[in-house]
Scaffold this motif. Structure first.
Motif, PDB file in Angstrom:
ATOM      1  N   ARG A 290       0.945  -1.054  -0.195  1.00  0.00           N
ATOM      2  CA  ARG A 290       0.013  -0.006   0.060  1.00  0.00           C
ATOM      3  C   ARG A 290       1.076   1.223  -0.043  1.00  0.00           C
ATOM      4  NH1 ARG A 290      -4.399  -0.185   4.652  1.00  0.00           N
ATOM      5  NH2 ARG A 290      -4.838   1.588   3.604  1.00  0.00           N
ATOM      6  N   ARG A 291       0.867   2.137  -1.023  1.00  0.00           N
ATOM      7  CA  ARG A 291       1.747   3.267  -1.299  1.00  0.00           C
ATOM      8  C   ARG A 291       1.031   4.222  -1.989  1.00  0.00           C
ATOM      9  NH1 ARG A 291       5.916  -0.411  -4.320  1.00  0.00           N
ATOM     10  NH2 ARG A 291       5.086  -1.997  -2.702  1.00  0.00           N
ATOM     11  N   ARG A 292       1.476   5.587  -1.771  1.00  0.00           N
ATOM     12  CA  ARG A 292       0.916   6.764  -2.403  1.00  0.00           C
ATOM     13  C   ARG A 292       2.279   7.330  -2.900  1.00  0.00           C
ATOM     14  NH1 ARG A 292      -1.945   9.922   1.984  1.00  0.00           N
ATOM     15  NH2 ARG A 292      -0.624   8.892   3.242  1.00  0.00           N
ATOM     16  N   ILE A 293       2.078   8.278  -3.931  1.00  0.00           N
ATOM     17  CA  ILE A 293       3.133   8.985  -4.556  1.00  0.00           C
ATOM     18  C   ILE A 293       2.712  10.403  -4.503  1.00  0.00           C
ATOM     19  CG2 ILE A 293       4.657   9.490  -6.591  1.00  0.00           C
ATOM     20  CD1 ILE A 293       5.265   6.716  -5.333  1.00  0.00           C
ATOM     21  N   ILE A 315       0.656  14.567   6.756  1.00  0.00           N
ATOM     22  CA  ILE A 315       2.271  14.009   7.028  1.00  0.00           C
ATOM     23  C   ILE A 315       3.141  15.513   6.899  1.00  0.00           C
ATOM     24  CG2 ILE A 315       4.130  12.552   6.537  1.00  0.00           C
ATOM     25  CD1 ILE A 315       2.110  10.560   5.720  1.00  0.00           C
ATOM     26  N   ARG A 316       3.919  15.482   7.834  1.00  0.00           N
ATOM     27  CA  ARG A 316       4.841  16.611   7.852  1.00  0.00           C
ATOM     28  C   ARG A 316       6.272  16.097   8.401  1.00  0.00           C
ATOM     29  NH1 ARG A 316       0.063  18.915   9.948  1.00  0.00           N
ATOM     30  NH2 ARG A 316      -0.395  20.986   8.738  1.00  0.00           N
ATOM     31  N   PHE A 317       7.262  16.497   7.625  1.00  0.00           N
ATOM     32  CA  PHE A 317       8.751  16.353   7.999  1.00  0.00           C
ATOM     33  C   PHE A 317       9.613  17.436   7.239  1.00  0.00           C
ATOM     34  CE2 PHE A 317       8.144  14.182   3.629  1.00  0.00           C
ATOM     35  CZ  PHE A 317       9.097  14.614   3.106  1.00  0.00           C
ATOM     36  N   ASP A 318      10.756  17.519   7.833  1.00  0.00           N
ATOM     37  CA  ASP A 318      11.517  18.589   7.558  1.00  0.00           C
ATOM     38  C   ASP A 318      12.639  17.928   6.714  1.00  0.00           C
ATOM     39  OD1 ASP A 318      12.507  17.569  10.085  1.00  0.00           O
ATOM     40  OD2 ASP A 318      12.353  19.366  10.996  1.00  0.00           O
ATOM     41  N   LEU A 349      16.665  24.772   5.439  1.00  0.00           N
ATOM     42  CA  LEU A 349      15.667  24.023   6.344  1.00  0.00           C
ATOM     43  C   LEU A 349      14.328  24.155   5.820  1.00  0.00           C
ATOM     44  CD1 LEU A 349      15.530  21.708   8.418  1.00  0.00           C
ATOM     45  CD2 LEU A 349      14.931  23.955   9.937  1.00  0.00           C
ATOM     46  N   LYS A 350      13.895  23.047   5.109  1.00  0.00           N
ATOM     47  CA  LYS A 350      12.420  23.307   4.697  1.00  0.00           C
ATOM     48  C   LYS A 350      11.351  22.144   5.147  1.00  0.00           C
ATOM     49  CE  LYS A 350      14.006  25.363   0.341  1.00  0.00           C
ATOM     50  NZ  LYS A 350      13.692  25.362  -0.995  1.00  0.00           N
ATOM     51  N   LEU A 351       9.999  22.504   5.120  1.00  0.00           N
ATOM     52  CA  LEU A 351       8.933  21.488   5.799  1.00  0.00           C
ATOM     53  C   LEU A 351       8.331  21.168   4.546  1.00  0.00           C
ATOM     54  CD1 LEU A 351       8.009  20.655   8.347  1.00  0.00           C
ATOM     55  CD2 LEU A 351       6.099  22.115   8.329  1.00  0.00           C
ATOM     56  N   VAL A 352       8.075  19.867   4.307  1.00  0.00           N
ATOM     57  CA  VAL A 352       7.319  19.110   3.403  1.00  0.00           C
ATOM     58  C   VAL A 352       5.908  18.686   4.148  1.00  0.00           C
ATOM     59  CG1 VAL A 352       7.056  17.115   1.997  1.00  0.00           C
ATOM     60  CG2 VAL A 352       9.133  17.934   2.115  1.00  0.00           C
ATOM     61  N   THR A 353       4.996  19.106   3.626  1.00  0.00           N
ATOM     62  CA  THR A 353       3.508  18.800   4.178  1.00  0.00           C
ATOM     63  C   THR A 353       2.747  17.797   2.846  1.00  0.00           C
ATOM     64  OG1 THR A 353       3.273  20.852   5.084  1.00  0.00           O
ATOM     65  CG2 THR A 353       1.362  19.631   4.902  1.00  0.00           C
ATOM     66  N   LEU A 354       2.182  16.814   3.375  1.00  0.00           N
ATOM     67  CA  LEU A 354       1.589  16.002   2.490  1.00  0.00           C
ATOM     68  C   LEU A 354      -0.070  15.700   2.755  1.00  0.00           C
ATOM     69  CD1 LEU A 354       4.292  12.940   2.154  1.00  0.00           C
ATOM     70  CD2 LEU A 354       4.107  14.877   0.585  1.00  0.00           C
ATOM     71  N   HIS A 355      -0.753  16.197   2.078  1.00  0.00           N
ATOM     72  CA  HIS A 355      -2.159  16.157   2.308  1.00  0.00           C
ATOM     73  C   HIS A 355      -2.836  14.909   1.940  1.00  0.00           C
ATOM     74  CE1 HIS A 355      -2.136  20.290   3.814  1.00  0.00           C
ATOM     75  NE2 HIS A 355      -1.337  20.590   2.646  1.00  0.00           N
ATOM     76  N   ARG A 359      -2.516  16.430  -2.227  1.00  0.00           N
ATOM     77  CA  ARG A 359      -1.667  17.715  -2.390  1.00  0.00           C
ATOM     78  C   ARG A 359      -0.221  17.502  -1.588  1.00  0.00           C
ATOM     79  NH1 ARG A 359      -3.523  21.758  -0.302  1.00  0.00           N
ATOM     80  NH2 ARG A 359      -5.132  20.510   0.994  1.00  0.00           N
ATOM     81  N   ALA A 360       0.955  18.348  -2.246  1.00  0.00           N
ATOM     82  CA  ALA A 360       2.139  18.603  -1.521  1.00  0.00           C
ATOM     83  C   ALA A 360       2.432  19.542  -1.394  1.00  0.00           C
ATOM     84  CB  ALA A 360       3.022  17.399  -2.046  1.00  0.00           C
ATOM     85  N   GLU A 361       3.152  20.116  -0.285  1.00  0.00           N
ATOM     86  CA  GLU A 361       3.621  21.709  -0.308  1.00  0.00           C
ATOM     87  C   GLU A 361       4.938  21.576   0.279  1.00  0.00           C
ATOM     88  OE1 GLU A 361      -0.807  23.278   1.125  1.00  0.00           O
ATOM     89  OE2 GLU A 361       0.889  23.454   2.586  1.00  0.00           O
TER      90      GLU A 361
END
Length: 486
Positions: A290-293, A315-318, A349-355, A359-361
């Protein structure tokens, strides 16, 4: 599918090395003066016997007891041929042992087949990440080129020296003597076990190993025995030095530095193709099928922070995100040459947000940063703080300071030593429930004094500078990664 050597390709170790000698180029470069930061990649010739470090500033934190184990390259040059890339030096395990305000330091090289053979020849001949090597290399398996020089994992009375292309190397935690390469299952001998394992609160350990568009997903029990090893197909063959994880998911960041063709040195296998963008693959820990891109604009990276997930599934990570791979290809060569300007822009340093809706930011702190770390008790869980090294500038290729970034308030708490220090990755030693109720323990190279130092910072008041500093009587080269054993 279940991983085995039969099903997992191990092409890197089978490649023969071309005969290329960099000594002529190096001799020409030697006509120039070494940079003031050259101690970062100076050669250490022998192991370091245990010795006391002297308290030279402040007061030792009450109750701080444990050992900071750190790993990194420490031998690059030999008369008959030298490493040409920072990532290819022989691994040196360091132990900063803190007890009742007193600190001792000892260090030993990992006794790898690579180091033994090159010591006999008095020449660096083994191909690596950026070093070509030559025909004298003995390459029968991945562990023949394993320099055991990148990171550390605790395993009972042992520390495992990690290197991204092969097996962990077990060393004694008490005296740092080398014991053996670790084989987690007989049919998985020599399989890649990368340098940045991720830890669940129950002690479960996750890690990956890569070969082109396949990854082996390692799952270890808390006692470091093997739970499972499975092969995962990837949507692209991307270079990955790190991955991250939440409580429920593994997160693989596929930068557009992609596999081009099998050759050595390893870095030459990849081409930077920013038009592909960066893909992020989210995999369910309970069911790897089970995976998402997710898709984001192109960025490069070596290191990710711990990820976390909220109730909505976001999901968030830096990430210490770069613009390209100039440092990996050329900058790390300049460091070993010990002179010149390091090309490329420093990571931010940046923050990735995966909705949950796909959507990804990507949001930026605007802060130059590397080696992002967080409270180890919150691995995979919500948090607000990232600890990182800072202070790199176009004319300074290595960090000069330490900082925390608060993602909730958008503020930085930063201390800069100035150009007289090279600051290495910090570890976090919690002492209370809040993220800031912790000590940050970080070594540095004091360029003015020509020695290694160890610093303790209050995580709540980093800008105040170290609360205590201990000084050794020698300088060790800059290391990469470490772990605290309390």
């Amino acid at each position: 599918m279940i991983a085995s050597r039969r099903h997992f390709l191990m092409g890197a170790a089978a490649l023969s090395a071309a005969v290329v000698t960099p000594e002529t180029v190096r001799a020409m470069a030697a006509l120039q003066a070494s940079a003031d930061w050259a101690l970062a990649t100076a050669d250490l010739e022998t192991d370091v016997a245990p010795r006391a470090m002297r308290l030279v500033h402040g007061r030792a934190p009450a109750g701080l007891t444990g050992t900071l184990f750190r790993n990194g390259p420490a031998k690059f040059r030999r008369p008959g041929g030298s490493a040409t890339h920072w990532f290819d030096g022989d691994g040196l395990m360091r132990a900063f042992r803190v007890n009742d305000g007193q600190v001792t330091l000892d260090a030993r090289f990992a006794d790898t087949p690579k180091r033994r053979w090159e010591t006999e020849l008095d020449a660096v001949v083994t191909p690596g990440f950026g070093t070509v090597g030559d025909a004298r290399a003995r390459v029968g398996s991945t562990d023949d080129v394993n320099s055991a020089n990148t990171a550390v994992m605790l395993a009972g009375d042992e520390v495992w020296a990690l290197w991204e292309g092969g097996s962990p190397m077990a060393m004694s935690a008490s005296d740092l003597s080398t014991r053996r390469f670790v084989t987690l299952r007989d049919d998985l001998k020599g399989m890649p076990f990368q340098a940045h394992p991720r830890y669940d609160p129950d002690g479960t350990i996750w890690n990956i190993g890569l070969d082109a568009d396949k990854a082996i997903i390692w799952r270890l029990n808390a006692d470091r025995s093997l739970h499972t090893a499975q092969v995962l197909d990837l949507p692209r063959a991307s270079y990955m030095h790190d991955f991250t994880a939440t409580a429920r998911h593994l997160i693989l960041v596929l930068q557009p530095w992609v596999f081009d063709r099998p050759r050595m040195p390893y870095a030459s296998r990849f081409q930077w193709k920013p038009e592909l963008g960066t893909q992020i693959m989210v995999v369910d820990k309970a069911d790897l099928s089970r995976r998402r891109i997710f898709e984001l604009p192109a960025f490069s990276y070596f290191h990710l922070g711990d990820a976390w997930e909220d109730a909505s599934g976001t999901i968030r990570f830096d990430v210490a995100a770069g613009k390209d791979v100039a440092f990996a290809l050329d900058g790390a060569r300049v460091l070993v040459e010990q002179r010149g300007s390091v090309p490329g822009e420093h990571a931010v340093l940046k923050l990735v947000t995966l909705h949950a809706d796909g959507r990804a930011e990507l949001a930026t702190s605007g802060i130059t940063a590397e080696f992002p770390k967080s409270d180890p008790r919150r691995a995979g869980l919500p948090r607000r703080l990232t600890v990182h090294v800072a202070g790199e500038r176009p004319d300074r290729p290595l960090p000069t300071g330490l900082a925390t970034w608060d993602w909730d308030s958008g503020t930085s708490d930063y201390f800069n030593f100035g150009d007289t220090q090279i600051v290495e990755e910090a570890v976090i030693v919690p002492r209370g429930p809040d993220e800031t109720d912790a000590w940050l323990i970080a070594p540095s190279i004091n360029l003015r004094e020509g020695v290694t130092e160890l610093h303790a910072f209050n995580a709540a008041r980093v800008a105040d500078g170290p609360v205590a500093t201990w000084r050794a009587d020698l300088a060790l080269p800059a290391g990469f990664h470490g772990i605290w054993a309390g």
